[in-house]
Scaffold this motif. Structure first.
Motif, PDB file in Angstrom:
ATOM      1  N   ALA A 147      -6.727   2.615  14.423  1.00 21.69           N
ATOM      2  CA  ALA A 147      -5.336   2.528  13.967  1.00 21.69           C
ATOM      3  C   ALA A 147      -4.997   1.180  13.338  1.00 21.69           C
ATOM      4  O   ALA A 147      -3.937   1.043  12.730  1.00 21.69           O
ATOM      5  CB  ALA A 147      -4.392   2.797  15.135  1.00 21.69           C
ATOM      6  N   THR A 148      -5.873   0.198  13.495  1.00 21.38           N
ATOM      7  CA  THR A 148      -5.675  -1.119  12.907  1.00 21.38           C
ATOM      8  C   THR A 148      -6.870  -1.404  11.992  1.00 21.38           C
ATOM      9  O   THR A 148      -7.777  -0.570  11.882  1.00 21.38           O
ATOM     10  CB  THR A 148      -5.597  -2.199  14.002  1.00 21.38           C
ATOM     11  OG1 THR A 148      -6.907  -2.393  14.567  1.00 21.38           O
ATOM     12  CG2 THR A 148      -4.620  -1.814  15.104  1.00 21.38           C
ATOM     13  N   PRO A 200       0.743   3.426  16.828  1.00 20.87           N
ATOM     14  CA  PRO A 200       1.003   3.622  15.405  1.00 20.87           C
ATOM     15  C   PRO A 200       0.010   2.892  14.510  1.00 20.87           C
ATOM     16  O   PRO A 200      -0.542   1.862  14.891  1.00 20.87           O
ATOM     17  CB  PRO A 200       2.410   3.048  15.238  1.00 20.87           C
ATOM     18  CG  PRO A 200       2.527   2.023  16.338  1.00 20.87           C
ATOM     19  CD  PRO A 200       1.768   2.598  17.482  1.00 20.87           C
ATOM     20  N   GLY A 201      -0.168   3.464  13.305  1.00 19.05           N
ATOM     21  CA  GLY A 201      -1.084   2.880  12.354  1.00 19.05           C
ATOM     22  C   GLY A 201      -0.965   3.553  11.010  1.00 19.05           C
ATOM     23  O   GLY A 201      -0.382   4.636  10.901  1.00 19.05           O
ATOM     24  N   CYS A 242      -1.438   4.860  23.316  1.00 19.77           N
ATOM     25  CA  CYS A 242      -0.809   4.072  22.258  1.00 19.77           C
ATOM     26  C   CYS A 242      -1.683   2.858  21.954  1.00 19.77           C
ATOM     27  O   CYS A 242      -2.105   2.132  22.865  1.00 19.77           O
ATOM     28  CB  CYS A 242       0.586   3.638  22.697  1.00 19.77           C
ATOM     29  SG  CYS A 242       1.418   2.522  21.549  1.00 19.77           S
ATOM     30  N   THR A 243      -1.971   2.649  20.684  1.00 19.91           N
ATOM     31  CA  THR A 243      -2.801   1.515  20.275  1.00 19.91           C
ATOM     32  C   THR A 243      -2.212   0.185  20.739  1.00 19.91           C
ATOM     33  O   THR A 243      -2.938  -0.716  21.187  1.00 19.91           O
ATOM     34  CB  THR A 243      -2.953   1.515  18.747  1.00 19.91           C
ATOM     35  OG1 THR A 243      -3.717   2.670  18.362  1.00 19.91           O
ATOM     36  CG2 THR A 243      -3.639   0.267  18.243  1.00 19.91           C
ATOM     37  N   LEU A 244      -0.901   0.056  20.660  1.00 23.12           N
ATOM     38  CA  LEU A 244      -0.253  -1.186  21.096  1.00 23.12           C
ATOM     39  C   LEU A 244      -0.452  -1.427  22.590  1.00 23.12           C
ATOM     40  O   LEU A 244      -0.544  -2.573  23.034  1.00 23.12           O
ATOM     41  CB  LEU A 244       1.235  -1.150  20.769  1.00 23.12           C
ATOM     42  CG  LEU A 244       1.610  -0.955  19.295  1.00 23.12           C
ATOM     43  CD1 LEU A 244       3.129  -0.959  19.133  1.00 23.12           C
ATOM     44  CD2 LEU A 244       0.969  -2.011  18.416  1.00 23.12           C
ATOM     45  N   THR A 296       1.359  -5.256  15.234  1.00 19.14           N
ATOM     46  CA  THR A 296       0.217  -5.078  14.340  1.00 19.14           C
ATOM     47  C   THR A 296       0.731  -4.946  12.913  1.00 19.14           C
ATOM     48  O   THR A 296       1.902  -4.648  12.677  1.00 19.14           O
ATOM     49  CB  THR A 296      -0.612  -3.836  14.715  1.00 19.14           C
ATOM     50  OG1 THR A 296       0.218  -2.661  14.621  1.00 19.14           O
ATOM     51  CG2 THR A 296      -1.164  -3.959  16.123  1.00 19.14           C
ATOM     52  N   ASP A 297      -0.149  -5.169  11.957  1.00 21.90           N
ATOM     53  CA  ASP A 297       0.232  -5.138  10.550  1.00 21.90           C
ATOM     54  C   ASP A 297       0.443  -3.693  10.088  1.00 21.90           C
ATOM     55  O   ASP A 297      -0.468  -2.873  10.151  1.00 21.90           O
ATOM     56  CB  ASP A 297      -0.856  -5.808   9.712  1.00 21.90           C
ATOM     57  CG  ASP A 297      -0.499  -5.893   8.239  1.00 21.90           C
ATOM     58  OD1 ASP A 297       0.691  -5.706   7.902  1.00 21.90           O
ATOM     59  OD2 ASP A 297      -1.409  -6.157   7.433  1.00 21.90           O
TER      60      ASP A 297
END
Length: 222
Positions: free
Chosen positions: A9-10, A66-67, A94-96, A113-114
């Motif tokens: 996702a990142t 999210p990504g 969740c990726t975060l 994250t970006d």
């Protein structure tokens, strides 16, 4: 137990293998344009490092975002394919949350994250295991008051130091599949629920059908 954890996702393609007691092997490669090329070789590398075979995997952990659309779907599609082939469950996280867990912080902080387009995906945390509210996507300038002074984790925070004034180089910048796997082991032991392995985009994909797109009917069609 043998968990295969992965997250795309990142910009980081992150893969790890966990036996329920410890991380056996992990791989992290940061390249925002090569998720599809890097993921399967990374899975193969991690399995070889741990001297394990794919059929031994009993569960899959995948970051759901999210990504950005393109990178995120690589990991989710791969997790779904492995699940179908092996008959193993897929646990979404969740990726975060993975980045938060990797920080080890026991005080309030923020993860960012970006998200490209001069935006960040972000969420607030009470500690490394406890997210406050749902993830969001916003422009950094809109967050200045909400995140002022808080420790900030993630590459998104480092991109905008004027907003994330608590960003520190010693805190995690990129996703760790090892942390994602360890978080999943904790939640499995506690009987906690996981997210469905579905993408958390938070916004529409960049590629869209043009507004003036004209459908052409083949000649002879009714």
């Amino acid at each position: 137990m043998l968990l295969l954890a992965l997250d795309t996702a990142t910009p980081t393609v992150a893969v790890a293998l966990h036996d329920g007691d410890r991380v056996l092997a992990q791989s992290h490669q940061t390249d925002a344009r090569r998720h599809g090329e890097l993921l399967l070789p990374a899975v193969d590398k991690v399995l070889r490092m741990a001297d394990r075979a794919l059929p031994e995997v009993t569960g899959i952990v995948v970051g759901v975002g999210p990504g950005p659309y393109t990178g995120l779907r690589v990991g989710l599609a791969t997790a779904a394919a492995f699940s179908a082939a092996l008959g193993t469950p897929v646990h979404g996280l969740c990726t975060l949350d993975g980045l938060a867990y990797a920080s080890g912080l026991d005080i309030p902080f923020v993860v960012a994250t970006d998200a490209r387009r001069k935006e960040v995906y972000w969420a607030r945390y009470a500690d490394a295991r406890t997210r406050i509210g749902e993830p969001a996507v916003d422009r950094p300038a809109e967050l200045a008051e909400a995140v002022a002074g808080l420790p900030a984790v993630g590459a998104g925070a480092l991109l905008y130091p004027d907003t994330f004034t608590g960003a520190r180089a010693g805190l995690p910048a990129h996703q760790s599949a090892a942390a994602l796997a360890e978080l999943a082991v904790e939640r499995l032991a506690a009987g906690a629920e996981f997210l469905p392995p579905l993408p958390l985009y938070l916004r529409r994909p960049d590629a869209q059908v043009p507004a003036n797109y004209k459908v052409v009917t083949p000649r002879g069609a009714p």
